[in-house]
Write an enzyme that holds these catalytic residues in place. Structure first.
Site, PDB file in Angstrom:
ATOM      1  N   CYS A 135      45.775  44.648  39.807  1.00 28.50           N
ATOM      2  CA  CYS A 135      46.370  45.470  41.094  1.00 28.50           C
ATOM      3  C   CYS A 135      47.570  45.467  41.291  1.00 28.50           C
ATOM      4  CB  CYS A 135      45.310  44.616  42.332  1.00 28.50           C
ATOM      5  SG  CYS A 135      44.715  46.135  43.407  1.00 28.50           S
ATOM      6  N   HIS A 177      39.692  45.265  41.024  1.00 24.12           N
ATOM      7  CA  HIS A 177      39.824  43.388  40.272  1.00 24.12           C
ATOM      8  C   HIS A 177      38.336  43.077  39.420  1.00 24.12           C
ATOM      9  CE1 HIS A 177      43.175  42.662  44.016  1.00 24.12           C
ATOM     10  NE2 HIS A 177      42.813  43.708  43.990  1.00 24.12           N
ATOM     11  N   GLU A 197      37.967  40.734  38.346  1.00 27.30           N
ATOM     12  CA  GLU A 197      37.259  38.650  38.643  1.00 27.30           C
ATOM     13  C   GLU A 197      36.532  38.734  39.456  1.00 27.30           C
ATOM     14  OE1 GLU A 197      40.077  41.019  40.288  1.00 27.30           O
ATOM     15  OE2 GLU A 197      41.067  39.797  41.916  1.00 27.30           O
TER      16      GLU A 197
HETATM   17  N1  GLN Z   1      49.355  45.960  47.795  1.00 28.60           N
HETATM   18  C1  GLN Z   1      48.978  46.685  46.804  1.00 28.60           C
HETATM   19  C2  GLN Z   1      48.157  48.253  47.003  1.00 28.60           C
HETATM   20  O1  GLN Z   1      47.869  48.298  48.037  1.00 28.60           O
HETATM   21  C3  GLN Z   1      48.241  45.944  45.242  1.00 28.60           C
HETATM   22  C4  GLN Z   1      47.363  45.417  46.472  1.00 28.60           C
HETATM   23  C5  GLN Z   1      46.419  44.204  45.899  1.00 28.60           C
HETATM   24  O2  GLN Z   1      46.541  43.788  44.871  1.00 28.60           O
HETATM   25  N2  GLN Z   1      45.552  44.205  46.268  1.00 28.60           N
HETATM   26  O3  GLN Z   1      48.054  49.326  46.532  1.00 28.60           O
END
Ligand code: GLN
Length: 536
Positions: free
Chosen positions: A381, A507, A509
């Site tokens: 992310c 994600h 994970e």
């Molecule tokens: N802050 C970034 C976004 O909103 C990444 C979000 C995250 O890592 N979950 O796109």
């Protein structure tokens, strides 16, 4: 009709109720039953999505896009079944639903009260998850018995048992038996008092699960059985495990927990099938390799902030028979001169998700270090977005490349807000959340890892790769190995010129289990092992 198990906790929080709930779920599933797990949280936030990781640890995202309590991660990792938004209700959600009904006039002018209106709402959340075909629902009640805020939930489950009948319903209560060093003995009084508190509100636990650091002798068990009004064999000792939380289900089987539940709820099942789980534990206990993985994050000191990532690394280690040493590195600390020496002897670098500017330059420095020194890199992310920024700055020559999350008026916004997020002002459940499909490009590391053409992965973000830069990045050697099926959204980037540099907008994970490690985690650890052996 589904049978119900309620799991409550006493004495202190952080007893590992979520782990025990997950472990019980696993045993029942391995007995051939269809099980659904659920957590009811007494706090007033509607969900943990807006809570600071310092307050609440990781926010766990479900396949259907709910931002939930991290215990749901344990449920999925133990049972291997996906949970849904019906698996987590908070008191905030319950109250907002009750107040919404009141505003709509649904209560026909009645005085709206905690009992019966709130308790009815809580009971309906429990019934909702007991869909046809479900054999057993396990509902964990957050918090500790005796908390003022948890009282309506406990009253609701007391009523629930009354309504479905005690043959269809049972209570498991977790407590702590502390060892008092100065006295050289364990103390059962807190357990007696917390069971006393439960009984005062009309709940008699069927099984007592006692968390302890030390061995408990028969006399202690007998004493607790007598004073807590529980049969001796229904006192289960859950001593701290030596190696891994994944040993908990086996410790419960050893003490006959599966058959106690089987008999109490007349489930008519045999022993749970645990062979592959035993293999998992064997692999954890007898590793043949050792790798050091740096996790560079903002909430490194918080035990639970990156829970699912740490667990997924362990799962990949189980696959490779490798002990994973996780080196937690505070991102901001890498912003100081000479600080990159912290990364000198690691075999892989992982940058997790995150929000806001703090620490991002330290993470970018770690990514540059991984790219240039050809250390395996895995970005999740924000870890992908920062890999893009690093590549933009140091390979494509866009010196000021950044994300509009950090600088709205920047000249080279290689990461920018998603169009459908641009006008969203409300917080809580408003990001791009939950599972979306991702099409994989032939011949890439990502595609090789998954061995599939298309996958579904869970998301939680507002920003994305800015497609204006796609060509320029491709010309400079970045491969876009995963895209939304319409080709518009970048989901995975990687570098063909690097042994293993893969970063994802989603994600992964949230989809790894001990018996089925996530393919990207598995390959990342494979690359880290190769790097540890050969330096390549
Ligand atoms: N802050 C970034 C976004 O909103 C990444 C979000 C995250 O890592 N979950 O796109």
């Amino acid at each position: 009709m589904a049978k119900h198990i309620f799991v409550t906790g006493g004495v202190v929080s952080s007893l590992g109720k979520g782990i025990t709930t997950g472990a019980v779920g696993l045993l029942l599933k391995r007995m051939g039953l269809t099980v659904r797990l659920q957590k009811l949280d007494p706090y007033l936030n509607v969900d943990p999505g807006t809570m600071n990781p310092y307050e609440h640890g990781e926010v766990y995202v479900t396949e259907d896009g709910a931002e939930t309590d991290l215990d749901l991660g344990h449920y999925e990792r133990f049972t291997g079944d996906y949970v849904s938004r019906d698996s987590n209700y908070t008191m905030g959600q319950i109250y907002s639903s009750v107040i919404g009904k009141e505003r709509r006039g649904d209560y026909l002018g009645k005085t709206v009260q905690v009992v019966p209106h709130t308790t009815d709402e809580i009971k309906s959340c429990i019934h909702k998850i007991a869909q046809p075909g479900v054999d057993v629902v396990i509902t964990e009640i957050g918090g500790t018995v005796g908390d003022i805020e948890g009282a309506p939930m406990l009253e609701a489950v007391r009523q629930f048992r009354h309504e479905v009948g005690s043959r269809n319903c049972m209570f498991i209560h977790l407590t702590l038996v502390p060892y008092i060093k100065a006295a050289g003995e364990v103390k059962t009084k807190p357990t007696q008092q917390s069971v006393g508190e439960l009984r005062r509100i009309g709940i008699q636990p069927d099984i007592l699960v006692v968390r302890t650091e030390v061995h408990l002798n028969d006399d202690t068990k007998k004493k607790m059985a007598l004073y807590c009004n529980v049969d001796y064999e229904n006192v289960i000792v859950e001593k701290d495990v030596d190696h891994s939380i994944y040993e908990v289900p086996l410790a419960l089987v050893e003490q006959g927990m599966d058959q106690l539940i089987n008999d109490r709820l007349s489930l008519a099942r045999g022993k749970p099938k645990m062979t592959d789980w035993i293999d998992v534990i064997e692999s954890i206990k007898n590793p043949e390799h050792h790798v050091k993985i740096a996790v560079v994050g903002k909430y490194i000191k918080i035990q639970d902030a990156y829970k699912s990532i740490y667990e997924s690394l362990i799962h990949a280690g189980i696959h490779h028979k490798a002990k994973i040493e996780i080196i937690r590195i505070e991102a901001e600390s890498l912003e100081k001169r000479g600080a990159l020496s912290q990364l000198e002897d690691v075999h892989g670098i992982l940058v997790p998700g995150g929000f806001g500017t703090r620490g991002t330059e330290g993470k970018i420095a770690a990514i540059q270090n991984a790219r240039e020194k050809k250390i395996p890199y895995y970005g999740l992310c924000l870890g992908m977005q920062l890999a893009v920024i690093e590549f933009g700055r140091n390979v494509c020559g866009l010196n000021d490349a950044t994300s509009t999350e950090f600088n709205t008026g920047c000249i080279n916004p290689v990461i920018h807000i998603m169009p459908d997020q641009a006008n969203v002002a409300a917080k809580g459940g408003t990001m791009r959340l939950g599972a979306y499909p991702c099409a994989l490009k032939e011949g890439t590391k990502a595609q090789a890892a998954y061995g599939q053409k298309q996958v579904n992965e869970r998301h939680r973000h507002r920003y994305e790769f800015n497609n204006q830069y796609r060509e320029q990045f491709e010309q400079n050697g970045m491969t876009f190995s995963g895209l939304s099926p319409d080709g518009r959204l970048v989901e995975i980037v990687e570098l063909a010129s690097h042994p293993w540099f893969v970063a994802v907008q989603f994600h992964p994970e949230f989809k790894s289990t001990p018996t089925n490690p996530h393919p990207l985690f598995r390959e990342f650890i494979g690359a880290a092992l190769a790097y540890a052996k050969t330096g390549k």
